[in-house]
Design a protein around this motif. Structure first.
Motif, PDB file in Angstrom:
ATOM      1  N   GLY A  12      28.221 -10.522 -36.394  1.00 39.78           N
ATOM      2  CA  GLY A  12      27.792 -11.080 -35.107  1.00 39.78           C
ATOM      3  C   GLY A  12      27.635 -12.576 -35.187  1.00 39.78           C
ATOM      4  N   GLY A  14      26.804 -14.828 -32.845  1.00 38.44           N
ATOM      5  CA  GLY A  14      26.110 -15.428 -31.699  1.00 38.44           C
ATOM      6  C   GLY A  14      25.098 -16.426 -32.242  1.00 38.44           C
ATOM      7  N   LEU A  15      23.994 -16.609 -31.522  1.00 38.86           N
ATOM      8  CA  LEU A  15      23.054 -17.657 -31.940  1.00 38.86           C
ATOM      9  C   LEU A  15      22.303 -17.297 -33.217  1.00 38.86           C
ATOM     10  CD1 LEU A  15      21.666 -18.811 -28.505  1.00 38.86           C
ATOM     11  CD2 LEU A  15      23.590 -19.686 -29.822  1.00 38.86           C
ATOM     12  N   ALA A  16      21.850 -16.046 -33.329  1.00 38.93           N
ATOM     13  CA  ALA A  16      21.108 -15.656 -34.530  1.00 38.93           C
ATOM     14  C   ALA A  16      22.037 -15.736 -35.744  1.00 38.93           C
ATOM     15  CB  ALA A  16      20.543 -14.240 -34.373  1.00 38.93           C
ATOM     16  N   GLU A  35      32.864 -11.784 -36.411  1.00 38.93           N
ATOM     17  CA  GLU A  35      32.561 -11.864 -34.973  1.00 38.93           C
ATOM     18  C   GLU A  35      33.644 -11.088 -34.213  1.00 38.93           C
ATOM     19  OE1 GLU A  35      30.395 -12.848 -32.602  1.00 38.93           O
ATOM     20  OE2 GLU A  35      31.958 -12.403 -31.131  1.00 38.93           O
ATOM     21  N   SER A  36      33.184 -10.207 -33.318  1.00 41.66           N
ATOM     22  CA  SER A  36      34.173  -9.370 -32.613  1.00 41.66           C
ATOM     23  C   SER A  36      34.955 -10.159 -31.562  1.00 41.66           C
ATOM     24  CB  SER A  36      33.477  -8.169 -31.963  1.00 41.66           C
ATOM     25  OG  SER A  36      32.503  -8.623 -31.068  1.00 41.66           O
ATOM     26  N   ARG A  41      33.750 -19.165 -25.382  1.00 38.58           N
ATOM     27  CA  ARG A  41      33.812 -18.202 -24.286  1.00 38.58           C
ATOM     28  C   ARG A  41      32.472 -18.176 -23.556  1.00 38.58           C
ATOM     29  NH1 ARG A  41      32.715 -12.198 -26.639  1.00 38.58           N
ATOM     30  NH2 ARG A  41      31.412 -12.878 -28.335  1.00 38.58           N
ATOM     31  N   ARG A  43      29.278 -16.508 -21.722  1.00 38.15           N
ATOM     32  CA  ARG A  43      28.442 -15.345 -22.013  1.00 38.15           C
ATOM     33  C   ARG A  43      27.415 -15.177 -20.921  1.00 38.15           C
ATOM     34  NH1 ARG A  43      28.302 -14.251 -27.823  1.00 38.15           N
ATOM     35  NH2 ARG A  43      27.462 -12.453 -26.734  1.00 38.15           N
ATOM     36  N   GLY A  46      21.139 -17.214 -19.186  1.00 36.45           N
ATOM     37  CA  GLY A  46      20.647 -18.255 -18.292  1.00 36.45           C
ATOM     38  C   GLY A  46      20.775 -19.656 -18.886  1.00 36.45           C
ATOM     39  N   PHE A  48      18.949 -21.466 -20.622  1.00 31.24           N
ATOM     40  CA  PHE A  48      17.717 -22.239 -20.464  1.00 31.24           C
ATOM     41  C   PHE A  48      16.886 -21.931 -21.708  1.00 31.24           C
ATOM     42  CE2 PHE A  48      13.355 -22.631 -18.863  1.00 31.24           C
ATOM     43  CZ  PHE A  48      13.412 -23.789 -18.098  1.00 31.24           C
ATOM     44  N   ARG A  98      26.512 -21.619 -23.262  1.00 29.12           N
ATOM     45  CA  ARG A  98      26.886 -20.873 -24.471  1.00 29.12           C
ATOM     46  C   ARG A  98      28.343 -21.153 -24.819  1.00 29.12           C
ATOM     47  NH1 ARG A  98      23.554 -16.631 -25.854  1.00 29.12           N
ATOM     48  NH2 ARG A  98      24.953 -16.550 -27.654  1.00 29.12           N
ATOM     49  N   SER A 122      32.541  -5.230 -36.676  1.00 35.12           N
ATOM     50  CA  SER A 122      31.939  -4.587 -37.859  1.00 35.12           C
ATOM     51  C   SER A 122      31.251  -3.282 -37.480  1.00 35.12           C
ATOM     52  CB  SER A 122      30.857  -5.489 -38.456  1.00 35.12           C
ATOM     53  OG  SER A 122      31.315  -6.773 -38.638  1.00 35.12           O
ATOM     54  N   ALA A 134      24.438  -8.560 -34.169  1.00 30.57           N
ATOM     55  CA  ALA A 134      25.518  -8.287 -33.194  1.00 30.57           C
ATOM     56  C   ALA A 134      25.014  -8.134 -31.766  1.00 30.57           C
ATOM     57  CB  ALA A 134      26.293  -7.050 -33.632  1.00 30.57           C
ATOM     58  N   ASP A 247      18.870 -10.328 -30.743  1.00 35.00           N
ATOM     59  CA  ASP A 247      18.826  -9.237 -29.762  1.00 35.00           C
ATOM     60  C   ASP A 247      19.053  -7.876 -30.406  1.00 35.00           C
ATOM     61  OD1 ASP A 247      18.339 -10.958 -27.698  1.00 35.00           O
ATOM     62  OD2 ASP A 247      20.167 -10.526 -26.574  1.00 35.00           O
ATOM     63  N   GLY A 259      14.733 -15.832 -25.166  1.00 32.50           N
ATOM     64  CA  GLY A 259      15.572 -15.001 -26.036  1.00 32.50           C
ATOM     65  C   GLY A 259      16.358 -15.821 -27.051  1.00 32.50           C
ATOM     66  N   MET A 260      16.917 -16.950 -26.600  1.00 33.74           N
ATOM     67  CA  MET A 260      17.684 -17.780 -27.538  1.00 33.74           C
ATOM     68  C   MET A 260      16.750 -18.394 -28.579  1.00 33.74           C
ATOM     69  SD  MET A 260      20.614 -19.587 -25.228  1.00 33.74           S
ATOM     70  CE  MET A 260      19.699 -20.106 -23.821  1.00 33.74           C
TER      71      MET A 260
HETATM   72  C1  FAD Z   1      20.811 -11.829 -17.776  1.00 35.14           C
HETATM   73  C2  FAD Z   1      20.342 -12.540 -19.017  1.00 35.14           C
HETATM   74  C3  FAD Z   1      19.868 -13.844 -18.928  1.00 35.14           C
HETATM   75  C4  FAD Z   1      19.396 -14.507 -20.071  1.00 35.14           C
HETATM   76  N1  FAD Z   1      18.920 -15.775 -19.940  1.00 35.14           N
HETATM   77  C5  FAD Z   1      18.385 -16.388 -21.009  1.00 35.14           C
HETATM   78  C6  FAD Z   1      17.851 -17.697 -20.892  1.00 35.14           C
HETATM   79  O1  FAD Z   1      17.916 -18.354 -19.849  1.00 35.14           O
HETATM   80  N2  FAD Z   1      17.270 -18.253 -21.993  1.00 35.14           N
HETATM   81  C7  FAD Z   1      17.205 -17.590 -23.190  1.00 35.14           C
HETATM   82  O2  FAD Z   1      16.657 -18.142 -24.144  1.00 35.14           O
HETATM   83  N3  FAD Z   1      17.739 -16.358 -23.336  1.00 35.14           N
HETATM   84  C8  FAD Z   1      18.330 -15.753 -22.273  1.00 35.14           C
HETATM   85  N4  FAD Z   1      18.877 -14.512 -22.430  1.00 35.14           N
HETATM   86  C9  FAD Z   1      18.836 -13.866 -23.756  1.00 35.14           C
HETATM   87  C10 FAD Z   1      19.817 -14.484 -24.738  1.00 35.14           C
HETATM   88  O3  FAD Z   1      21.118 -14.508 -24.198  1.00 35.14           O
HETATM   89  C11 FAD Z   1      19.817 -13.667 -26.034  1.00 35.14           C
HETATM   90  O4  FAD Z   1      18.485 -13.433 -26.426  1.00 35.14           O
HETATM   91  C12 FAD Z   1      20.553 -14.367 -27.167  1.00 35.14           C
HETATM   92  O5  FAD Z   1      21.899 -14.514 -26.828  1.00 35.14           O
HETATM   93  C13 FAD Z   1      20.433 -13.548 -28.454  1.00 35.14           C
HETATM   94  O6  FAD Z   1      21.266 -14.088 -29.442  1.00 35.14           O
HETATM   95  P1  FAD Z   1      21.916 -13.121 -30.535  1.00 35.14           P
HETATM   96  O7  FAD Z   1      22.618 -13.996 -31.483  1.00 35.14           O
HETATM   97  O8  FAD Z   1      20.923 -12.156 -31.016  1.00 35.14           O
HETATM   98  O9  FAD Z   1      22.976 -12.248 -29.717  1.00 35.14           O
HETATM   99  P2  FAD Z   1      24.327 -12.715 -29.037  1.00 35.14           P
HETATM  100  O10 FAD Z   1      24.236 -14.125 -28.611  1.00 35.14           O
HETATM  101  O11 FAD Z   1      24.624 -11.665 -28.015  1.00 35.14           O
HETATM  102  O12 FAD Z   1      25.397 -12.641 -30.206  1.00 35.14           O
HETATM  103  C14 FAD Z   1      25.846 -11.431 -30.739  1.00 35.14           C
HETATM  104  C15 FAD Z   1      27.278 -11.634 -31.216  1.00 35.14           C
HETATM  105  O13 FAD Z   1      27.714 -10.491 -31.917  1.00 35.14           O
HETATM  106  C16 FAD Z   1      29.043 -10.191 -31.536  1.00 35.14           C
HETATM  107  N5  FAD Z   1      29.257  -8.772 -31.809  1.00 35.14           N
HETATM  108  C17 FAD Z   1      28.857  -7.715 -31.063  1.00 35.14           C
HETATM  109  N6  FAD Z   1      29.185  -6.558 -31.671  1.00 35.14           N
HETATM  110  C18 FAD Z   1      29.787  -6.902 -32.831  1.00 35.14           C
HETATM  111  C19 FAD Z   1      30.334  -6.139 -33.911  1.00 35.14           C
HETATM  112  N7  FAD Z   1      30.298  -4.809 -33.925  1.00 35.14           N
HETATM  113  N8  FAD Z   1      30.876  -6.811 -34.953  1.00 35.14           N
HETATM  114  C20 FAD Z   1      30.919  -8.171 -34.972  1.00 35.14           C
HETATM  115  N9  FAD Z   1      30.421  -8.926 -33.973  1.00 35.14           N
HETATM  116  C21 FAD Z   1      29.840  -8.301 -32.926  1.00 35.14           C
HETATM  117  C22 FAD Z   1      29.119 -10.593 -30.093  1.00 35.14           C
HETATM  118  O14 FAD Z   1      30.443 -10.855 -29.682  1.00 35.14           O
HETATM  119  C23 FAD Z   1      28.251 -11.854 -30.079  1.00 35.14           C
HETATM  120  O15 FAD Z   1      28.997 -13.023 -30.317  1.00 35.14           O
HETATM  121  C24 FAD Z   1      19.393 -13.841 -21.310  1.00 35.14           C
HETATM  122  C25 FAD Z   1      19.897 -12.537 -21.416  1.00 35.14           C
HETATM  123  C26 FAD Z   1      20.365 -11.892 -20.279  1.00 35.14           C
HETATM  124  C27 FAD Z   1      20.893 -10.480 -20.396  1.00 35.14           C
END
Ligand code: FAD
Length: 341
Positions: A12, A14-16, A35-36, A41, A43, A46, A48, A98, A122, A134, A247, A259-260
């Motif tokens: 995954g 993403g940000l984490a 990364e899938s 791209r 996403r 918000g 913010f 994003r 993965s 992920a 997430d 969340g970010m």
């Molecule tokens: C409607 C909505 C509005 C939001 N607004 C805000 C906001 O304004 N401010 C804020 O702070 N947060 C906001 N969030 C939350 C924020 O987007 C998430 O908390 C944040 O993106 C989490 O980061 P992450 O790295 O855990 O997950 P993600 O950013 O989702 O990254 C996960 C990555 O894993 C990849 N992936 C998925 N499955 C697989 C796999 N099997 N194998 C390999 N890669 C995979 C995905 O393609 C993705 O790139 C919002 C969420 C939603 C739903």
């Protein structure tokens, strides 16, 4: 010297995942990321970023990715086209898409030697050194998230939060004058709209008719419309033995704008135990339990508080109470913000 037999695999990007990868590479650990999708791209988000300390971004080695982002201070709450509360944040929130941020972090990760493979899905298999970042897990949860970047919408504050009978939508600027319009709504199977029309259809169904028209008539950034449906909020079900971050571990309701920040804070909490594991000082099982304990202690209160507050936004009685409190200037914004940060 880096121990190549104890390498880190992150599923995954993403940000984490990306921020942890960068932090660990900067400490000389071998890191590969699967990364899938691909970069850049759009996403559903918000975009913010509220509640993350500069120190966390510096510790992760990603602070300079935010040097040119928008700084948001003022916010307002709206219902059916009427503002009922406005205020100022003590600490500015960051505004960056994003599309831009994930691409920048992915580039940075590669430049410092992370092996990043895109287009690779993965499996959530527990093995030593594997971190599952992920994101949201698909399930039959009740939510749909919709987002687009638009221009031509008049705003009264840096962040406008519009409440409706079926969810809420935030408006906040990102780069190049684009405004992020992103909403979380309860899935409504009676809505027949498809694609970008879903955004105004959900706003209309929730009683925000004027905003729906403004968004429909705005200039839309190419390809910026994205949707995600069927996920749940709060702690995600554990997968035995698997170390989950961001997430994938827990999802705070989006109204918090946190969340970010949680994704970055989770990555930061994981650095030290992962470095110790890499150096052979602790076994993998201890690494996993230390990180899980750190996440629980850092996030439990804010997840519980957000879970209790979220229904206020979604129920008519809750919104009436919010408006009434705002009307007599008794809305406890600061205490609420401190609980969900
Ligand atoms: C409607 C909505 C509005 C939001 N607004 C805000 C906001 O304004 N401010 C804020 O702070 N947060 C906001 N969030 C939350 C924020 O987007 C998430 O908390 C944040 O993106 C989490 O980061 P992450 O790295 O855990 O997950 P993600 O950013 O989702 O990254 C996960 C990555 O894993 C990849 N992936 C998925 N499955 C697989 C796999 N099997 N194998 C390999 N890669 C995979 C995905 O393609 C993705 O790139 C919002 C969420 C939603 C739903």
């Amino acid at each position: 010297m880096s121990d190549l037999t104890r390498s880190i695999t992150i599923s995954g990007g993403g940000l984490a995942g990306l921020s942890l990868a960068i932090a660990l590479r900067r400490r000389d650990l071998p890191v590969r990321i699967f990364e899938s999708g691909s970069y850049p791209r759009h996403r559903v988000c918000g975009e913010f970023i509220s509640g993350v300390a500069d120190e966390t971004l510096e510790n992760l080695g990603i602070a300079h990715a935010f040097s040119e982002c928008r700084r948001h201070r003022s916010f307002s709450w709206w219902q059916q086209g009427r503002e009922f509360h406005q205020g100022q944040l003590d600490q500015p929130a960051l505004g960056i898409s994003r599309h831009h941020l994930d691409y920048q972090l992915a580039t940075m990760a590669q430049q410092i030697g992370c092996a990043l493979q895109t287009g690779h899905r993965s499996k959530p298999a527990p093995f030593d050194g594997h971190i599952w970042a992920a994101g949201r897990r698909p399930c039959d949860g009740p939510w749909i998230g919709l987002k687009a970047h638009v221009k031509g919408i008049k705003k009264a504050s840096d962040l406008e939060m519009h409440l409706g009978a079926n969810g809420y939508l935030g408006l906040a600027e990102v780069e190049d004058g684009w405004v992020n319009a992103c909403g979380l709504f309860r899935i409504d199977r009676s809505i027949r709209a498809k694609g970008p029309d879903l955004l105004s259809a959900y706003l209309e169904a929730g009683g925000n008719t004027r905003l729906a028209t403004d968004i429909r008539n705005a200039i839309w950034r190419d390809d910026s419309f994205t949707a995600v449906a069927g996920f749940s909020l709060g702690r995600q079900p554990e997968i035995p033995g698997l170390l989950c971050l961001g997430d994938a571990e827990s999802i705070i309701p989006p109204f918090t704008g946190n969340g970010m920040s949680m994704a970055f804070q989770a990555a930061e909490a994981a650095i030290s135990p992962l470095v110790q594991w890499h150096d052979g000082k602790i076994p993998w099982a201890t690494t996993v339990s230390e990180i899980k304990a750190a996440l629980r202690s850092q996030f439990s209160l804010r997840l519980q508080s957000a879970r209790l507050l979220h229904p206020f936004l979604l129920k008519k009685s809750g919104r009436t109470l919010l408006r009434a409190l705002a009307g007599c200037r008794a809305l406890p914004v600061r205490p609420i913000l401190s609980l969900i940060r």
